[in-house]
Design a protein around this motif. Structure first.
Motif, short mmCIF file in Angstrom:
data_model
loop_
_atom_site.label_atom_id
_atom_site.label_comp_id
_atom_site.label_asym_id
_atom_site.label_seq_id
_atom_site.Cartn_x
_atom_site.Cartn_y
_atom_site.Cartn_z
N CYS A 209 0.88 -1.18 0.00
CA CYS A 209 0.00 0.00 0.00
C CYS A 209 0.91 1.22 0.00
O CYS A 209 1.69 1.42 0.93
N GLU A 237 -2.41 -1.10 -3.61
CA GLU A 237 -3.31 -0.01 -3.20
C GLU A 237 -2.56 1.31 -3.18
O GLU A 237 -1.39 1.36 -2.79
N MET A 277 -5.92 -0.51 -6.82
CA MET A 277 -6.93 0.01 -5.92
C MET A 277 -6.57 1.46 -5.55
O MET A 277 -5.49 1.71 -5.02
N ARG A 279 -7.62 4.54 -3.18
CA ARG A 279 -8.42 4.73 -1.98
C ARG A 279 -8.53 6.20 -1.60
O ARG A 279 -7.52 6.89 -1.46
N ALA A 303 -11.93 2.44 -3.38
CA ALA A 303 -11.72 2.07 -1.98
C ALA A 303 -11.84 3.34 -1.15
O ALA A 303 -11.67 4.45 -1.67
#
Length: 338
Positions: A209, A237, A277, A279, A303
């Motif tokens: 992430c 992410e 992803m 976010r 997300a």
């Protein structure tokens, strides 16, 4: 060729390159997107949404975060109220194990599938790793099977291995900004040191992430640079944060990113990373407000962090869950690998 024609062309190119073939935009192409006029914003957001739906699907991953160790950080990240080097209102504090278990339960109750344990440190010492280990064990003993992520600063290889052994699902370590701009944001460590931690995390099998903060004085060129640097990392992410000017920090007087610019950045990052992803994280409430949040969800985001952030209040979790319901966006289910 007129400027208007050029702007229309980049969207046509992106539709073929990203939507149809799944190939992210180059740095030069991302810069063209970031410079699109407001009259093209609706079309840009629609394209980013189409890309998200084709390459990521309709599901939205919901996450909650909690700080196990707040304030007193020795680093000088100029945006951060938790740095011990700046006269901010934040003071050092630790969250005990029962508090950690409670926070995880509250996060799971929202429907979230991810719970991130965060600490304001350069890197974890033995005490912090022990606290995280005991906290994860207590969360599991309580019957909560939510996926656990951590954000504990820069790691050694031994620490990476320890986190894997604890069952940490994903590790967050933001690069924060483009490599060329990083020395203007942090001077106590380097962009390369952060990259090395991410390399070890990836090699150990944890999900990566990694994102950053928009609005720290970077140029459009540096935003485009950052997007392709993240794409090269291939993170699972990317948290999209927007600067919240914090009292006492060097950035306390910086202006908040305008909503349209924030949406343009989100869409551009989606076109640079079609399968990643993206976010919504800190600062979206201040920058975008309620309507902007919906536009972002329809402009490439898939997300969201619900509830409060580390030292800033967010929206009530139920408001975000209601928004997802109104947009008919299903919440991603808990991984079957647990």
């Amino acid at each position: 060729m007129t400027a208007a024609t050029t702007e229309a062309e980049i969207l046509t190119i992106a539709r073929e390159q990203v939507l149809q073939r799944g190939e992210g935009l180059s740095e030069e192409q991302v810069l063209q997107v970031l410079r699109l006029g407001d009259e093209h914003l609706t079309g840009l957001l629609a394209l980013a949404h189409d890309v998200r739906m084709r390459w990521c699907g309709p599901e939205v991953e919901v996450e909650g975060i909690v700080s196990v160790k707040t304030g007193g950080c020795p680093e000088d990240c100029h945006f951060c109220s938790q740095s011990g080097r700046f006269p901010t209102p934040v003071r050092s504090a630790w969250l005990d194990i029962p508090g950690l278990v409670k926070a995880a339960a509250e996060t799971a109750a929202t429907g979230a599938t991810e719970f991130c344990i965060v600490a304001a440190v350069r890197g974890p010492d033995a005490r912090l790793l022990s606290q995280v280990r005991d906290g994860i064990a207590a969360i599991r003993e309580s019957g909560n099977d939510i996926q656990i992520a951590c954000s504990l600063g820069m790691l050694t290889q031994d620490q990476v291995d320890e986190l894997v052994a604890m069952g940490v699902h994903r590790y967050n370590h933001n690069l924060e900004t483009a490599r060329s701009h990083f020395p203007n944001v942090v001077t106590t460590h380097t962009w390369e040191e952060r990259w090395e931690t991410l390399r070890m995390v990836r090699a150990a099998g944890m999900e990566v992430c990694c994102g950053g903060i928009i609005g720290m004085g970077e140029s459009d060129e540096q935003r485009a640079e950052f997007a392709v640097q993240l794409a090269a990392l291939e993170p699972d992410e990317v948290p999209m944060n927007f600067l919240i000017p914090q009292p006492g920090t060097p950035y306390e007087s910086y202006e908040v990113v305008e909503g349209k610019d924030a949406l343009r950045v989100v869409a551009a990052f989606r076109l640079a990373m079609p399968r990643t992803m993206l976010r919504f994280a800190g600062g979206r409430e201040l920058t975008l407000g309620d309507l902007g949040a919906e536009q972002g969800m329809l402009g490439g985001i898939n997300a969201i962090i619900v509830g409060n952030y580390l030292t800033n209040l967010g929206r009530p979790a139920q408001r975000d869950l209601d928004m997802l319901g109104e947009l008919k966006m299903p919440i991603k289910a808990l991984s079957e690998t647990l």
